[in-house]
Design a protein around this motif. Structure first.
Motif, PDB file in Angstrom:
ATOM      1  N   ALA A 199       0.827  -1.211   0.000  1.00 21.45           N
ATOM      2  CA  ALA A 199       0.000   0.000   0.000  1.00 21.45           C
ATOM      3  C   ALA A 199       0.858   1.256   0.000  1.00 21.45           C
ATOM      4  N   GLU A 200       1.930   1.241   0.799  1.00 24.12           N
ATOM      5  CA  GLU A 200       2.819   2.400   0.870  1.00 24.12           C
ATOM      6  C   GLU A 200       3.452   2.685  -0.495  1.00 24.12           C
ATOM      7  N   ILE A 201       3.867   1.614  -1.185  1.00 18.14           N
ATOM      8  CA  ILE A 201       4.494   1.779  -2.493  1.00 18.14           C
ATOM      9  C   ILE A 201       3.489   2.306  -3.507  1.00 18.14           C
ATOM     10  N   ILE A 202       2.291   1.730  -3.514  1.00 19.86           N
ATOM     11  CA  ILE A 202       1.253   2.165  -4.459  1.00 19.86           C
ATOM     12  C   ILE A 202       0.883   3.623  -4.221  1.00 19.86           C
ATOM     13  N   ASN A 203       0.851   4.036  -2.960  1.00 14.77           N
ATOM     14  CA  ASN A 203       0.531   5.426  -2.622  1.00 14.77           C
ATOM     15  C   ASN A 203       1.396   6.420  -3.378  1.00 14.77           C
ATOM     16  N   MET A 232      -3.907   2.049   2.466  1.00 23.48           N
ATOM     17  CA  MET A 232      -3.351   3.161   1.710  1.00 23.48           C
ATOM     18  C   MET A 232      -3.637   4.479   2.418  1.00 23.48           C
ATOM     19  N   PHE A 233      -3.274   5.567   1.776  1.00 22.69           N
ATOM     20  CA  PHE A 233      -3.427   6.896   2.378  1.00 22.69           C
ATOM     21  C   PHE A 233      -4.852   7.090   2.883  1.00 22.69           C
ATOM     22  N   THR A 234      -5.009   7.364   4.156  1.00 25.71           N
ATOM     23  CA  THR A 234      -6.323   7.515   4.776  1.00 25.71           C
ATOM     24  C   THR A 234      -6.574   8.970   5.174  1.00 25.71           C
ATOM     25  N   PHE A 235      -7.790   9.230   5.572  1.00 23.23           N
ATOM     26  CA  PHE A 235      -8.151  10.591   5.970  1.00 23.23           C
ATOM     27  C   PHE A 235      -7.312  11.055   7.151  1.00 23.23           C
ATOM     28  N   ASP A 236      -7.067  10.158   8.099  1.00 24.96           N
ATOM     29  CA  ASP A 236      -6.252  10.527   9.267  1.00 24.96           C
ATOM     30  C   ASP A 236      -4.826  10.887   8.873  1.00 24.96           C
ATOM     31  N   ASP A 237      -4.357  10.323   7.743  1.00 27.73           N
ATOM     32  CA  ASP A 237      -2.995  10.627   7.285  1.00 27.73           C
ATOM     33  C   ASP A 237      -2.843  12.079   6.856  1.00 27.73           C
ATOM     34  N   LEU A 238      -3.959  12.782   6.657  1.00 26.79           N
ATOM     35  CA  LEU A 238      -3.885  14.192   6.284  1.00 26.79           C
ATOM     36  C   LEU A 238      -3.198  15.016   7.371  1.00 26.79           C
ATOM     37  N   GLU A 239      -3.186  14.497   8.596  1.00 26.15           N
ATOM     38  CA  GLU A 239      -2.501  15.197   9.682  1.00 26.15           C
ATOM     39  C   GLU A 239      -1.007  15.336   9.382  1.00 26.15           C
ATOM     40  N   LYS A 240      -0.482  14.437   8.540  1.00 27.37           N
ATOM     41  CA  LYS A 240       0.941  14.433   8.245  1.00 27.37           C
ATOM     42  C   LYS A 240       1.300  15.271   7.016  1.00 27.37           C
ATOM     43  N   VAL A 241       0.291  15.770   6.310  1.00 27.73           N
ATOM     44  CA  VAL A 241       0.544  16.635   5.157  1.00 27.73           C
ATOM     45  C   VAL A 241       0.932  18.023   5.662  1.00 27.73           C
ATOM     46  N   ASP A 242       1.878  18.675   5.023  1.00 31.12           N
ATOM     47  CA  ASP A 242       2.320  19.982   5.496  1.00 31.12           C
ATOM     48  C   ASP A 242       1.243  21.049   5.266  1.00 31.12           C
ATOM     49  N   ASP A 243       1.434  22.203   5.893  1.00 33.24           N
ATOM     50  CA  ASP A 243       0.421  23.262   5.838  1.00 33.24           C
ATOM     51  C   ASP A 243       0.138  23.732   4.419  1.00 33.24           C
ATOM     52  N   LYS A 244       1.172  23.799   3.600  1.00 30.95           N
ATOM     53  CA  LYS A 244       0.985  24.233   2.217  1.00 30.95           C
ATOM     54  C   LYS A 244       0.051  23.279   1.479  1.00 30.95           C
ATOM     55  N   GLY A 245       0.210  21.978   1.728  1.00 28.73           N
ATOM     56  CA  GLY A 245      -0.648  20.987   1.092  1.00 28.73           C
ATOM     57  C   GLY A 245      -2.089  21.093   1.568  1.00 28.73           C
ATOM     58  N   MET A 307     -12.683  13.655  -0.558  1.00 32.19           N
ATOM     59  CA  MET A 307     -11.546  14.531  -0.270  1.00 32.19           C
ATOM     60  C   MET A 307     -10.228  13.845  -0.609  1.00 32.19           C
ATOM     61  N   LEU A 308     -10.149  12.541  -0.343  1.00 29.60           N
ATOM     62  CA  LEU A 308      -8.917  11.809  -0.640  1.00 29.60           C
ATOM     63  C   LEU A 308      -8.677  11.714  -2.150  1.00 29.60           C
ATOM     64  N   LYS A 309      -9.752  11.665  -2.929  1.00 29.54           N
ATOM     65  CA  LYS A 309      -9.604  11.680  -4.385  1.00 29.54           C
ATOM     66  C   LYS A 309      -8.974  13.000  -4.830  1.00 29.54           C
ATOM     67  N   ILE A 310      -9.417  14.076  -4.190  1.00 33.36           N
ATOM     68  CA  ILE A 310      -8.855  15.397  -4.499  1.00 33.36           C
ATOM     69  C   ILE A 310      -7.393  15.441  -4.088  1.00 33.36           C
ATOM     70  N   VAL A 311      -7.084  14.839  -2.927  1.00 33.11           N
ATOM     71  CA  VAL A 311      -5.697  14.806  -2.441  1.00 33.11           C
ATOM     72  C   VAL A 311      -4.797  14.116  -3.456  1.00 33.11           C
ATOM     73  N   ARG A 312      -5.246  12.974  -3.977  1.00 35.25           N
ATOM     74  CA  ARG A 312      -4.417  12.235  -4.936  1.00 35.25           C
ATOM     75  C   ARG A 312      -4.235  13.012  -6.230  1.00 35.25           C
ATOM     76  N   ARG A 313      -5.290  13.718  -6.651  1.00 32.47           N
ATOM     77  CA  ARG A 313      -5.167  14.527  -7.869  1.00 32.47           C
ATOM     78  C   ARG A 313      -4.167  15.646  -7.652  1.00 32.47           C
ATOM     79  N   LEU A 314      -4.262  16.312  -6.507  1.00 32.23           N
ATOM     80  CA  LEU A 314      -3.332  17.396  -6.207  1.00 32.23           C
ATOM     81  C   LEU A 314      -1.909  16.875  -6.059  1.00 32.23           C
ATOM     82  N   ALA A 315      -1.786  15.634  -5.552  1.00 34.12           N
ATOM     83  CA  ALA A 315      -0.457  15.028  -5.429  1.00 34.12           C
ATOM     84  C   ALA A 315       0.144  14.795  -6.815  1.00 34.12           C
TER      85      ALA A 315
END
Length: 331
Positions: A199-203, A232-245, A307-315
């Motif tokens: 999952a980490e690799i696919i992310n 894979m990347f979960t909603f709670d993982d958003l806590e680890k995204v930096d402020d700019k993201g 929201m996670l779909k948007i996160v992946r697109r922005l990534a």
């Protein structure tokens, strides 16, 4: 290690001198060497007070350490053989020391993804999987991107179903890699196989490849695909995204969707969102959350997935780094 710790380590290494610092570098992993090297290169001047503070700290920490045994591997072998006899001890020794010598495989960490992919391209997917789980997730994902879609999918299925590696098989695998590459010093080991590493690799491979991989795995094993998606990347993982993201994400999310998604968020996640909004917008969002009545769990999960779909697109667009972990870690 945080930025302060890296700077302290860099100052200590510069204080040691070239020869001694080189000896220390031999025992570090590739990323550690790179990070320390970059930090040293950026340091043009350091105050005497800072240097003295670092040296005092190191002396204090070193004074608390004690080397009880010079060679712990040999100590374990000797004690077990004396206690159990050679036959019984040998059954345990390889398993206890599994992975203690993987210098040939670990040497791949110093290579770029294209070179690693070229070395592994013609190997059986099971062998490739056994090697890639020793690499850092981001490096493994870059290697797999170079493979064909079929090769990539077959390897990831095997990574996801890998449940450890027999000591004898790992020894043979390491010997093969050692013949291809120059053996290096012992470096830190990565986790071995399973759903989480897959999952980490696919992310880290991007939305288009992610979809193709999961579709392939789903056809072969729907339950396995679901387990990978759950890790894979979960909603709670958003806590680890930096402020700019987070700020980039908030620009893309409708207020109503954000309110519902945050109903199921941790207090820390909510505060992170508030912190990245204007004072007025944050206050309005707080009021909306407080006034909103109970919301179905299924509705909350649905909005979080959107929201996670948007996160992946922005990534994919480079606006969010799915490796936040504060500033230095990886998800």
């Amino acid at each position: 290690m945080d930025d302060q710790g890296v700077e302290d380590a860099a100052i200590l290494l510069m204080s040691l001198g070239e020869e001694e610092a080189a000896e220390v570098f031999k025992h570090l992993a590739p990323k550690e060497v790179q990070r320390l090297g970059e930090t040293i290169a950026k340091m043009k001047a350091v105050s005497r007070e800072r240097v003295d503070g670092v040296l005092d700290k190191f002396t204090s920490i070193a004074g608390d350490q004690s080397l009880l045994v010079a060679d712990t591997d040999e100590y374990v072998k000797s004690v077990l053989r004396k206690a159990l006899g050679d036959d019984k001890a040998n059954l345990l020794i390889d398993r206890i020391l599994q992975g203690s010598d993987i210098s040939g495989i670990e040497s791949l960490k110093w290579m770029d993804a294209n070179s690693v992919a070229e070395l592994l391209r013609n190997e059986h997917p099971q062998i490739v999987a056994a090697i890639l789980v020793h690499l850092d997730y981001d490096q493994a994902s870059q290697v797999l991107k170079v493979f064909t879609e079929r090769q990539r999918n077959e390897v990831l299925v095997r990574i996801a179903t890998l449940d450890g590696i027999q000591p004898s098989a790992l020894k043979d695998l390491n010997e093969v890699m050692s013949k291809v590459l120059a053996g290096g010093d012992k470096l830190r080991k990565a986790s071995l196989g399973g759903v989480k590493p897959a999952a980490e690799i696919i992310n880290l491979m991007g939305a288009s490849i992610e979809t193709a991989v999961l579709d392939y795995i789903r056809e072969a094993d729907n339950e396995l695909a679901q387990k990978i998606m759950d890790n894979m990347f979960t909603f709670d993982d958003l806590e680890k995204v930096d402020d700019k993201g987070i700020q980039a994400l908030l620009k893309e999310v409708q207020s109503e969707s954000l309110v519902i998604a945050l109903k199921g968020a941790t207090p820390e996640m909510r505060e992170k969102v508030f912190r990245n909004m204007s004072t007025r917008a944050a206050e309005t969002l707080r009021e909306d959350l407080e006034s909103r009545g109970p919301v179905r769990v299924s509705e909350v999960e649905s909005e979080q997935k959107e929201m996670l779909k948007i996160v992946r697109r922005l990534a994919d667009e480079g606006q969010i780094v799915l490796g936040g972990g504060g500033d230095d870690e990886y998800l």
